[in-house]
Design a protein around this motif. Structure first.
Motif, PDB file in Angstrom:
ATOM      1  N   PRO A   1     -33.431   4.435 -21.470  1.00  0.00           N
ATOM      2  CA  PRO A   1     -33.262   3.042 -21.041  1.00  0.00           C
ATOM      3  C   PRO A   1     -31.993   2.831 -20.221  1.00  0.00           C
ATOM      4  N   ALA A   2     -32.129   2.030 -19.194  1.00  0.00           N
ATOM      5  CA  ALA A   2     -30.996   1.686 -18.330  1.00  0.00           C
ATOM      6  C   ALA A   2     -30.239   0.491 -18.913  1.00  0.00           C
ATOM      7  N   ASP A   3     -29.002   0.342 -18.467  1.00  0.00           N
ATOM      8  CA  ASP A   3     -28.232  -0.838 -18.860  1.00  0.00           C
ATOM      9  C   ASP A   3     -28.836  -2.102 -18.258  1.00  0.00           C
ATOM     10  N   TYR A   4     -29.390  -1.955 -17.041  1.00  0.00           N
ATOM     11  CA  TYR A   4     -30.016  -3.080 -16.333  1.00  0.00           C
ATOM     12  C   TYR A   4     -31.268  -2.573 -15.631  1.00  0.00           C
ATOM     13  N   VAL A   5     -32.254  -3.447 -15.490  1.00  0.00           N
ATOM     14  CA  VAL A   5     -33.465  -3.130 -14.720  1.00  0.00           C
ATOM     15  C   VAL A   5     -33.689  -4.254 -13.718  1.00  0.00           C
ATOM     16  N   VAL A   6     -33.860  -3.888 -12.455  1.00  0.00           N
ATOM     17  CA  VAL A   6     -34.084  -4.855 -11.386  1.00  0.00           C
ATOM     18  C   VAL A   6     -35.229  -4.353 -10.500  1.00  0.00           C
ATOM     19  N   GLN A   7     -35.650  -5.199  -9.588  1.00  0.00           N
ATOM     20  CA  GLN A   7     -36.773  -4.850  -8.717  1.00  0.00           C
ATOM     21  C   GLN A   7     -36.423  -3.810  -7.654  1.00  0.00           C
ATOM     22  N   ASN A   8     -35.230  -3.920  -7.054  1.00  0.00           N
ATOM     23  CA  ASN A   8     -34.907  -3.052  -5.923  1.00  0.00           C
ATOM     24  C   ASN A   8     -33.386  -2.940  -5.772  1.00  0.00           C
ATOM     25  N   VAL A   9     -32.961  -2.169  -4.793  1.00  0.00           N
ATOM     26  CA  VAL A   9     -31.529  -1.944  -4.583  1.00  0.00           C
ATOM     27  C   VAL A   9     -30.808  -3.233  -4.194  1.00  0.00           C
ATOM     28  N   GLU A  10     -31.466  -4.079  -3.429  1.00  0.00           N
ATOM     29  CA  GLU A  10     -30.837  -5.353  -3.062  1.00  0.00           C
ATOM     30  C   GLU A  10     -30.514  -6.175  -4.307  1.00  0.00           C
ATOM     31  N   GLU A  11     -31.459  -6.236  -5.253  1.00  0.00           N
ATOM     32  CA  GLU A  11     -31.190  -6.955  -6.506  1.00  0.00           C
ATOM     33  C   GLU A  11     -30.095  -6.271  -7.314  1.00  0.00           C
ATOM     34  N   ALA A  12     -30.028  -4.962  -7.249  1.00  0.00           N
ATOM     35  CA  ALA A  12     -28.964  -4.234  -7.949  1.00  0.00           C
ATOM     36  C   ALA A  12     -27.608  -4.627  -7.379  1.00  0.00           C
ATOM     37  N   MET A  13     -27.513  -4.696  -6.066  1.00  0.00           N
ATOM     38  CA  MET A  13     -26.252  -5.095  -5.430  1.00  0.00           C
ATOM     39  C   MET A  13     -25.895  -6.543  -5.774  1.00  0.00           C
ATOM     40  N   ASP A  14     -26.896  -7.419  -5.790  1.00  0.00           N
ATOM     41  CA  ASP A  14     -26.656  -8.813  -6.187  1.00  0.00           C
ATOM     42  C   ASP A  14     -26.142  -8.878  -7.624  1.00  0.00           C
ATOM     43  N   LEU A  15     -26.712  -8.069  -8.499  1.00  0.00           N
ATOM     44  CA  LEU A  15     -26.289  -8.028  -9.898  1.00  0.00           C
ATOM     45  C   LEU A  15     -24.833  -7.581 -10.007  1.00  0.00           C
ATOM     46  N   ILE A  16     -24.491  -6.528  -9.306  1.00  0.00           N
ATOM     47  CA  ILE A  16     -23.111  -6.017  -9.351  1.00  0.00           C
ATOM     48  C   ILE A  16     -22.136  -7.073  -8.838  1.00  0.00           C
ATOM     49  N   ARG A  17     -22.499  -7.724  -7.735  1.00  0.00           N
ATOM     50  CA  ARG A  17     -21.626  -8.783  -7.208  1.00  0.00           C
ATOM     51  C   ARG A  17     -21.478  -9.917  -8.222  1.00  0.00           C
ATOM     52  N   ALA A  18     -22.568 -10.294  -8.875  1.00  0.00           N
ATOM     53  CA  ALA A  18     -22.518 -11.373  -9.868  1.00  0.00           C
ATOM     54  C   ALA A  18     -21.644 -10.992 -11.054  1.00  0.00           C
ATOM     55  N   ILE A  19     -21.714  -9.750 -11.485  1.00  0.00           N
ATOM     56  CA  ILE A  19     -20.896  -9.295 -12.610  1.00  0.00           C
ATOM     57  C   ILE A  19     -19.423  -9.365 -12.266  1.00  0.00           C
ATOM     58  N   HIS A  20     -19.092  -9.085 -11.028  1.00  0.00           N
ATOM     59  CA  HIS A  20     -17.677  -8.996 -10.634  1.00  0.00           C
ATOM     60  C   HIS A  20     -17.144 -10.230  -9.887  1.00  0.00           C
ATOM     61  N   THR A  21     -17.945 -11.284  -9.852  1.00  0.00           N
ATOM     62  CA  THR A  21     -17.495 -12.517  -9.222  1.00  0.00           C
ATOM     63  C   THR A  21     -16.715 -13.336 -10.239  1.00  0.00           C
ATOM     64  N   VAL A  22     -15.520 -13.732  -9.858  1.00  0.00           N
ATOM     65  CA  VAL A  22     -14.703 -14.555 -10.742  1.00  0.00           C
ATOM     66  C   VAL A  22     -15.222 -15.984 -10.697  1.00  0.00           C
ATOM     67  N   LYS A  23     -15.491 -16.511 -11.874  1.00  0.00           N
ATOM     68  CA  LYS A  23     -15.996 -17.885 -11.959  1.00  0.00           C
ATOM     69  C   LYS A  23     -14.848 -18.786 -12.386  1.00  0.00           C
ATOM     70  N   ASN A  24     -14.669 -19.882 -11.672  1.00  0.00           N
ATOM     71  CA  ASN A  24     -13.586 -20.838 -12.002  1.00  0.00           C
ATOM     72  C   ASN A  24     -14.095 -21.942 -12.880  1.00  0.00           C
TER      73      ASN A  24
END
Length: 145
Positions: A122-145
């Motif tokens: 099992p993976a830590d995350y499952v997404v549809q494609n590489v674009e969604e993977a990149m979106d996920l990584i950006r979301a994880i590392h985006t600082v929320k105010n």
């Protein structure tokens, strides 16, 4: 014959790979399995293979050295994302590589079924494609105010 006369190197043990065809195709791992069986049957010994690439540790240690060499601080990033479509090589390797690795399974190749995740690796995350993977990584590392 007491010793293996030829060194065998393998850098890709993927048994199958996905293409534009409906069914996956046999990969280098299928060839290696056949070679190992033939060698064992004809010599009575196990084939000695020097293994590189995923899912073997040298691939991940090389990744760490190269990332450290490219960073301004000369250190390995705290988190390394490994994105792949093959649970047996891409995800299994990342999951065994160490705590800093996070595996992301994409549904664009070998893994494309209706399962939520691969039951064996099992993976830590499952997404549809590489674009969604990149979106996920950006979301994880985006600082929320």
């Amino acid at each position: 014959m007491d010793e293996q006369m030829v060194d065998i190197y393998c850098c890709n043990y993927d048994f199958v790979f996905a293409t534009g065809f409906r069914n996956p195709r046999l990969g280098p791992g299928a060839f290696m399995k056949c070679l190992e069986i033939l060698f064992k049957e004809t010599t009575g010994r196990e084939l000695e293979v020097k293994s590189f690439g995923k899912p073997f540790p040298p691939a991940y240690r090389t990744t760490e050295r190269r990332l450290a060499a490219q960073s301004k601080s000369g250190t390995v990033p705290e988190t390394i994302y490994a994105i792949g479509d093959n649970p047996r090589s891409d995800i299994a390797g990342a999951n065994r590589a160490g705590e800093r690795y996070k595996s992301i399974l994409v549904r664009t190749g070998v893994f494309n079924g209706n399962l939520d995740n691969d039951p064996e690796d099992p993976a830590d995350y499952v997404v549809q494609n590489v674009e969604e993977a990149m979106d996920l990584i950006r979301a994880i590392h985006t600082v929320k105010n």
